[in-house]
Design a protein around this motif. Structure first.
Motif, PDB file in Angstrom:
ATOM      1  N   SER A  19      20.808 -43.742  43.156  1.00 18.99           N
ATOM      2  CA  SER A  19      19.622 -44.587  42.997  1.00 18.99           C
ATOM      3  C   SER A  19      19.341 -44.839  41.521  1.00 18.99           C
ATOM      4  O   SER A  19      18.184 -44.926  41.102  1.00 18.99           O
ATOM      5  CB  SER A  19      18.407 -43.914  43.653  1.00 18.99           C
ATOM      6  N   ARG A  20      20.417 -44.908  40.727  1.00 20.59           N
ATOM      7  CA  ARG A  20      20.286 -45.122  39.290  1.00 20.59           C
ATOM      8  C   ARG A  20      21.115 -46.337  38.872  1.00 20.59           C
ATOM      9  O   ARG A  20      22.208 -46.204  38.301  1.00 20.59           O
ATOM     10  CB  ARG A  20      20.733 -43.880  38.524  1.00 20.59           C
ATOM     11  N   PRO A  21      20.639 -47.534  39.206  1.00 20.43           N
ATOM     12  CA  PRO A  21      21.438 -48.733  38.944  1.00 20.43           C
ATOM     13  C   PRO A  21      21.727 -48.935  37.471  1.00 20.43           C
ATOM     14  O   PRO A  21      20.901 -48.656  36.614  1.00 20.43           O
ATOM     15  CB  PRO A  21      20.575 -49.866  39.517  1.00 20.43           C
ATOM     16  N   ARG A  22      22.939 -49.425  37.215  1.00 18.98           N
ATOM     17  CA  ARG A  22      23.394 -49.659  35.837  1.00 18.98           C
ATOM     18  C   ARG A  22      24.416 -50.792  35.848  1.00 18.98           C
ATOM     19  O   ARG A  22      25.037 -51.063  36.877  1.00 18.98           O
ATOM     20  CB  ARG A  22      24.047 -48.406  35.275  1.00 18.98           C
ATOM     21  N   LEU A  23      24.550 -51.438  34.704  1.00 18.99           N
ATOM     22  CA  LEU A  23      25.591 -52.443  34.550  1.00 18.99           C
ATOM     23  C   LEU A  23      26.942 -51.749  34.407  1.00 18.99           C
ATOM     24  O   LEU A  23      27.079 -50.790  33.647  1.00 18.99           O
ATOM     25  CB  LEU A  23      25.339 -53.318  33.317  1.00 18.99           C
ATOM     26  N   ALA A  56      28.489 -59.424  41.054  1.00 22.12           N
ATOM     27  CA  ALA A  56      29.090 -58.371  41.866  1.00 22.12           C
ATOM     28  C   ALA A  56      28.191 -57.155  41.946  1.00 22.12           C
ATOM     29  O   ALA A  56      27.366 -56.905  41.051  1.00 22.12           O
ATOM     30  CB  ALA A  56      30.459 -57.979  41.301  1.00 22.12           C
ATOM     31  N   ALA A  57      28.352 -56.390  43.020  1.00 21.30           N
ATOM     32  CA  ALA A  57      27.609 -55.153  43.220  1.00 21.30           C
ATOM     33  C   ALA A  57      28.538 -54.127  43.837  1.00 21.30           C
ATOM     34  O   ALA A  57      29.342 -54.458  44.712  1.00 21.30           O
ATOM     35  CB  ALA A  57      26.397 -55.380  44.126  1.00 21.30           C
ATOM     36  N   VAL A  58      28.430 -52.888  43.380  1.00 18.67           N
ATOM     37  CA  VAL A  58      29.265 -51.801  43.886  1.00 18.67           C
ATOM     38  C   VAL A  58      28.416 -50.550  44.064  1.00 18.67           C
ATOM     39  O   VAL A  58      27.322 -50.441  43.511  1.00 18.67           O
ATOM     40  CB  VAL A  58      30.451 -51.489  42.941  1.00 18.67           C
ATOM     41  N   PHE A  77      35.294 -60.915  33.744  1.00 15.53           N
ATOM     42  CA  PHE A  77      34.666 -59.889  34.577  1.00 15.53           C
ATOM     43  C   PHE A  77      33.237 -60.312  34.893  1.00 15.53           C
ATOM     44  O   PHE A  77      32.445 -60.571  33.985  1.00 15.53           O
ATOM     45  CB  PHE A  77      34.667 -58.549  33.842  1.00 15.53           C
ATOM     46  N   PRO A  78      32.880 -60.417  36.187  1.00 16.28           N
ATOM     47  CA  PRO A  78      31.538 -60.922  36.522  1.00 16.28           C
ATOM     48  C   PRO A  78      30.463 -59.885  36.241  1.00 16.28           C
ATOM     49  O   PRO A  78      30.737 -58.679  36.222  1.00 16.28           O
ATOM     50  CB  PRO A  78      31.655 -61.183  38.033  1.00 16.28           C
ATOM     51  N   PRO A  79      29.220 -60.312  36.011  1.00 16.47           N
ATOM     52  CA  PRO A  79      28.116 -59.350  35.869  1.00 16.47           C
ATOM     53  C   PRO A  79      28.068 -58.455  37.104  1.00 16.47           C
ATOM     54  O   PRO A  79      27.936 -58.953  38.226  1.00 16.47           O
ATOM     55  CB  PRO A  79      26.881 -60.243  35.762  1.00 16.47           C
ATOM     56  N   THR A  80      28.194 -57.156  36.894  1.00 16.66           N
ATOM     57  CA  THR A  80      28.336 -56.221  38.013  1.00 16.66           C
ATOM     58  C   THR A  80      27.358 -55.065  37.863  1.00 16.66           C
ATOM     59  O   THR A  80      27.300 -54.430  36.812  1.00 16.66           O
ATOM     60  CB  THR A  80      29.781 -55.669  38.064  1.00 16.66           C
ATOM     61  N   VAL A  81      26.614 -54.798  38.917  1.00 15.93           N
ATOM     62  CA  VAL A  81      25.687 -53.669  38.936  1.00 15.93           C
ATOM     63  C   VAL A  81      26.195 -52.611  39.899  1.00 15.93           C
ATOM     64  O   VAL A  81      26.639 -52.920  41.014  1.00 15.93           O
ATOM     65  CB  VAL A  81      24.267 -54.119  39.338  1.00 15.93           C
ATOM     66  N   ALA A  82      26.158 -51.354  39.464  1.00 20.90           N
ATOM     67  CA  ALA A  82      26.507 -50.208  40.298  1.00 20.90           C
ATOM     68  C   ALA A  82      25.247 -49.403  40.583  1.00 20.90           C
ATOM     69  O   ALA A  82      24.369 -49.283  39.717  1.00 20.90           O
ATOM     70  CB  ALA A  82      27.541 -49.337  39.597  1.00 20.90           C
TER      71      ALA A  82
END
Length: 246
Positions: A37-41, A219-221, A51-56
């Motif tokens: 629960s600690r989203p980051r780029l 993107a999201a992972v 590389f697309p903007p991606t949040v994990a």
């Protein structure tokens, strides 16, 4: 009442332990769930061009690594719910960071045929379905479309740098269906991003179709391999998602 009776019996035969830290009595303990629960780029060390903007939702390190691997490689399908919630959180954050408040289209990265045969399941598809349920439950208009296919064989990427990984993946993904106008923000989804080569190659295949409708591709992972200090991203606000610990 049935659940209160059955679950202790199941624990006697198949004791549940946290997939992250091994704590008995739960599938994912509160401490390990909090790490998702600690989203980051996502910031690959050698940032690939395109590389697309991606949040994990979290870092692919510490207890998070065995949690993802338990789901992906060891058949712990019950982890789809908390990992899907983590993926949904990443989707909401990347949507906010993109300044978009409309619908989203989740596009799962396809696994190779060899990986599907070996695992006997489509783990990214399971994560996508779980994330879709979470998003709709939270009131986010979301759909999923399998716009990408996969062809050819690639050699093992172990030991390859980012440029070699990208070259190894060239031509792997194909567009199965065009991006339709008005469907919403296109969000590529996967379990983990490391070098960023797969995500970059997939985005390159989608962009020409999406670009015709001025639709950005992000993107999201679930997790990203940490590369030094994480950059902050827009928070989705309190109480939107909870990564449950079953």
């Amino acid at each position: 009442m049935l659940r209160r009776v059955v679950e202790p019996l199941v624990d006697l035969v198949l004791p549940r332990v946290c997939a992250g830290c091994g704590r008995p009595g739960c599938q994912l303990c509160p401490g390990c769930a909090a790490l998702l629960s600690r989203p980051r780029l996502a910031t690959p060390r050698r940032h690939p061009d395109g590389f697309p903007p991606t949040v994990a939702a979290g870092a692919y390190a510490g207890p998070v690594r065995p949690v993802v691997n338990a789901f992906k490689e060891r058949g712990r399908a019950e982890l789809a719910a908390p990992l899907g919630a983590a993926l949904a959180l990443a989707v909401v954050v990347v949507r906010a960071a993109a300044g978009d408040h409309g619908p989203v289209v989740l596009v799962p990265l396809p696994s190779s045929r060899a990986a599907l045969r070996e695992r006997g399941r489509d783990h990214v598809g399971e994560l996508t379905s779980a994330a879709l349920r979470e998003l709709r439950r939270a009131g986010v208009p979301a759909t999923t479309e399998r716009l990408l296919g996969r062809r050819g064989r690639v050699r093992d990427s172990a030991g390859l740098d980012a440029r070699q990984r990208r070259a190894n993946l060239a031509g792997t993904f194909v567009l199965r269906a065009p991006v339709r106008p008005g469907r919403g923000l296109v969000v590529l989804v996967d379990d983990v991003v490391s070098s960023g080569a797969s995500m970059t190659e997939a985005a390159a295949v989608l962009l020409p179709s999406a670009g015709r409708h001025d639709t950005p591709v992000v993107a999201a992972v679930v997790a990203a391999t940490p590369r030094g200090r994480s950059r902050p991203v827009v928070e989705p606000g309190p109480g939107v998602f909870t990564v449950r610990h079953p």
